[in-house]
Design a protein around this motif. Structure first.
Motif, short mmCIF file in Angstrom:
data_model
loop_
_atom_site.label_atom_id
_atom_site.label_comp_id
_atom_site.label_asym_id
_atom_site.label_seq_id
_atom_site.Cartn_x
_atom_site.Cartn_y
_atom_site.Cartn_z
N THR A 1 0.81 -1.10 -0.14
CA THR A 1 0.10 -0.14 0.01
C THR A 1 0.98 1.32 -0.10
O THR A 1 1.93 1.20 0.72
CB THR A 1 -0.67 0.04 1.35
OG1 THR A 1 -1.68 -1.10 1.24
CG2 THR A 1 -1.75 1.14 1.47
N HIS A 2 0.39 2.08 -0.75
CA HIS A 2 1.22 3.62 -0.74
C HIS A 2 1.41 4.26 0.78
O HIS A 2 0.22 4.38 1.39
CB HIS A 2 0.53 4.57 -1.82
CG HIS A 2 1.12 5.66 -1.94
ND1 HIS A 2 2.49 5.67 -2.67
CD2 HIS A 2 1.23 6.84 -1.62
CE1 HIS A 2 3.01 6.87 -2.72
NE2 HIS A 2 2.27 7.84 -2.21
N VAL A 3 2.60 4.57 1.09
CA VAL A 3 2.95 5.20 2.36
C VAL A 3 3.04 6.56 2.20
O VAL A 3 4.12 6.91 1.27
CB VAL A 3 3.95 4.36 3.30
CG1 VAL A 3 4.47 4.92 4.35
CG2 VAL A 3 3.36 2.95 3.54
N ILE A 4 2.82 7.61 2.93
CA ILE A 4 2.89 9.01 2.70
C ILE A 4 3.46 9.24 4.18
O ILE A 4 2.88 8.94 5.34
CB ILE A 4 1.53 9.71 2.74
CG1 ILE A 4 1.13 9.12 1.33
CG2 ILE A 4 1.74 11.25 2.78
CD1 ILE A 4 -0.53 9.74 0.97
N ALA A 5 4.66 9.81 4.32
CA ALA A 5 5.33 10.41 5.39
C ALA A 5 5.00 11.77 5.98
O ALA A 5 4.49 12.51 5.23
CB ALA A 5 6.92 10.43 5.12
N ASN A 6 4.73 11.81 7.37
CA ASN A 6 4.34 13.05 7.88
C ASN A 6 5.21 13.09 9.16
O ASN A 6 5.42 12.32 9.86
CB ASN A 6 2.75 12.74 8.25
CG ASN A 6 2.16 13.74 9.45
OD1 ASN A 6 1.49 13.61 10.45
ND2 ASN A 6 2.39 15.03 8.95
N GLY A 7 5.42 14.38 9.49
CA GLY A 7 6.16 14.76 10.76
C GLY A 7 7.50 15.63 10.64
O GLY A 7 8.24 15.14 9.95
N GLU A 8 7.53 16.68 11.29
CA GLU A 8 8.64 17.53 11.54
C GLU A 8 9.17 17.99 10.04
O GLU A 8 10.57 18.16 9.83
CB GLU A 8 9.75 16.76 12.20
CG GLU A 8 10.76 17.47 12.92
CD GLU A 8 9.86 18.32 14.20
OE1 GLU A 8 10.43 19.35 14.81
OE2 GLU A 8 8.86 17.59 14.80
N ILE A 9 8.39 18.39 9.30
CA ILE A 9 8.68 18.95 7.83
C ILE A 9 8.48 20.42 7.85
O ILE A 9 7.18 21.06 7.94
CB ILE A 9 8.01 18.41 6.64
CG1 ILE A 9 8.54 16.85 6.66
CG2 ILE A 9 8.66 19.10 5.25
CD1 ILE A 9 7.69 16.02 5.69
N TRP A 10 9.67 21.19 8.28
CA TRP A 10 9.39 22.71 8.68
C TRP A 10 9.79 23.42 7.44
O TRP A 10 9.49 24.66 7.15
CB TRP A 10 10.03 23.07 9.69
CG TRP A 10 9.67 22.38 11.20
CD1 TRP A 10 9.65 21.24 11.79
CD2 TRP A 10 8.32 23.12 11.91
NE1 TRP A 10 9.12 21.13 12.92
CE2 TRP A 10 8.16 22.22 12.81
CE3 TRP A 10 7.32 24.06 11.78
CZ2 TRP A 10 7.06 22.39 13.77
CZ3 TRP A 10 6.46 24.49 12.79
CH2 TRP A 10 6.39 23.51 13.61
N THR A 11 10.79 22.96 6.64
CA THR A 11 11.75 23.58 5.54
C THR A 11 11.70 22.95 4.28
O THR A 11 11.39 21.61 4.33
CB THR A 11 13.03 23.90 6.09
OG1 THR A 11 13.69 22.73 6.32
CG2 THR A 11 12.87 24.74 7.31
N VAL A 12 12.14 23.31 3.44
CA VAL A 12 12.44 22.64 1.98
C VAL A 12 13.64 21.42 2.26
O VAL A 12 13.46 20.39 1.89
CB VAL A 12 12.92 23.52 0.81
CG1 VAL A 12 13.52 22.78 -0.42
CG2 VAL A 12 11.65 24.48 0.69
N ALA A 13 14.63 21.86 3.09
CA ALA A 13 15.57 21.03 3.35
C ALA A 13 15.06 19.67 4.14
O ALA A 13 15.39 18.40 3.97
CB ALA A 13 17.05 21.41 4.09
N ASP A 14 14.17 20.05 5.01
CA ASP A 14 13.56 19.06 5.86
C ASP A 14 12.68 18.01 4.91
O ASP A 14 12.79 16.85 5.07
CB ASP A 14 12.39 19.45 6.75
CG ASP A 14 13.24 20.06 8.09
OD1 ASP A 14 14.40 19.97 8.31
OD2 ASP A 14 12.36 20.91 8.74
#
Length: 321
Positions: free
Chosen positions: A194-207
């Motif tokens: 199943t397709h998995v999408i990541a979430n959490g602690e993405i504040w910047t483009v570098a993140d």
């Protein structure tokens, strides 16, 4: 690559979805959860949480909005999933990730990750009740007590027919404290088809790029990062093309807040409108020095007009755009 605006209870409502999708870069939104207990909720509750149902479940910018349900009774969840579809939802999402104590105490959200078999039962029941052409998806964390349940729960959701799984890269006990455990999201992704999408602690483009590298997920869901930086999705898209675009200036952000306040005033009393603006401003402190400088005065204001006037004041030491 897709960027999804995360559901944040009490903040990411329809007006802020309209505001942020208008900025650009967001591919999909998810509503705040609709709490399912006993008895069928009337249509007005669905429209309260997802007024976009009146517009083919899309924001004015044309961005699709998934309707999210939270509950632990498979039969009731199935009935409400079917009702959401009847009312026009193009995607039904199930919340297995909310860490709030009150929600977990009443057997909703992340506490269900202690029972992968129940997660399977809920998801399978909703999948059977919702027309086959409408995706049934789920959002979870890496576990409740620790981060060891992510794979088992992901496999349960896959077996139940979930077409996508968003994984917040922490356990309930981790709360929202850094870091995000993107490497554990990778383990879930590797264990399911199943397709998995990541979430959490993405504040910047570098993140975003670090998350993508560690988790192996091209698609991400962003919540607080998009509240702190309303153009973050647009910046990520530009970076993918090898380009850069000007960041939103503080006056441009204040104009967004003006629009947001106007939309809120059609739904809430002024005192609640001011509260929502303060919530957003608090997050903006992480993205804009102007918000940080204005916060001590703004947090004491109770009425909307003086709040908006406060945000337009020149900030000493910061050159106006």
């Amino acid at each position: 690559m897709r960027i999804i605006l995360a559901p944040m209870e009490g903040l990411v409502d329809a007006p802020i979805r309209e505001t942020l999708t208008g900025v650009g870069g967001i591919d999909r939104c998810v509503t705040e959860f609709i709490r399912v207990t006993h008895g069928m909720l009337p249509p007005r509750i669905f429209y309260k949480f997802a007024p976009e149902l009146e517009n083919q479940c899309r924001t004015r910018a044309g961005i699709p909005v998934a309707v999210q349900l939270l509950g632990s009774d498979p039969d009731q969840m199935a009935l409400h999933g079917a009702r959401a579809a009847e009312l026009g939802a193009g995607q039904v999402d199930i919340n297995f990730g909310c860490p709030a104590k009150t929600v977990n105490k009443h057997k909703g959200g992340c506490v269900l990750m202690r029972e992968p078999e129940l997660m399977h039962g809920i998801t399978a029941a909703v999948r059977r009740a919702v027309p086959a052409d409408i995706p049934v998806t789920a959002k979870m964390r890496l576990g409740y007590d620790d981060r060891t349940m992510g794979v088992a729960c992901g496999q349960a959701l896959e077996a139940a027919g979930a077409s996508e799984i968003v994984v917040h890269a922490r356990s309930k006990m981790d709360g929202y404290k850094p870091p995000a455990y993107w490497e554990d999201v990778a383990r879930v992704r590797e264990a399911v088809k199943t397709h998995v999408i990541a979430n959490g602690e993405i504040w910047t483009v570098a993140d975003y790029w670090r998350c993508r590298k560690v988790s192996g997920c091209e698609d991400v869901m962003i919540g607080r990062g998009l509240i702190a930086r309303p153009d973050l999705a647009r910046q990520i898209r530009a970076s993918q093309r090898g380009e850069s675009v000007p960041e939103l200036s503080w006056p441009e952000v204040v104009a967004l807040i003006d629009d947001y306040a106007a939309a809120l005033k059609t739904r809430l009393e002024d005192r609640f409108v001011t509260g929502r603006i303060k919530q957003w401003l608090n997050y903006l402190r992480g993205g804009y020095s102007e918000a940080q400088a204005l916060w001590p005065a703004a947090r004491k204001i109770r009425d909307v007009p003086p709040m908006l006037d406060c945000l337009k004041q020149p900030v000493p030491g910061i050159r106006a755009a």
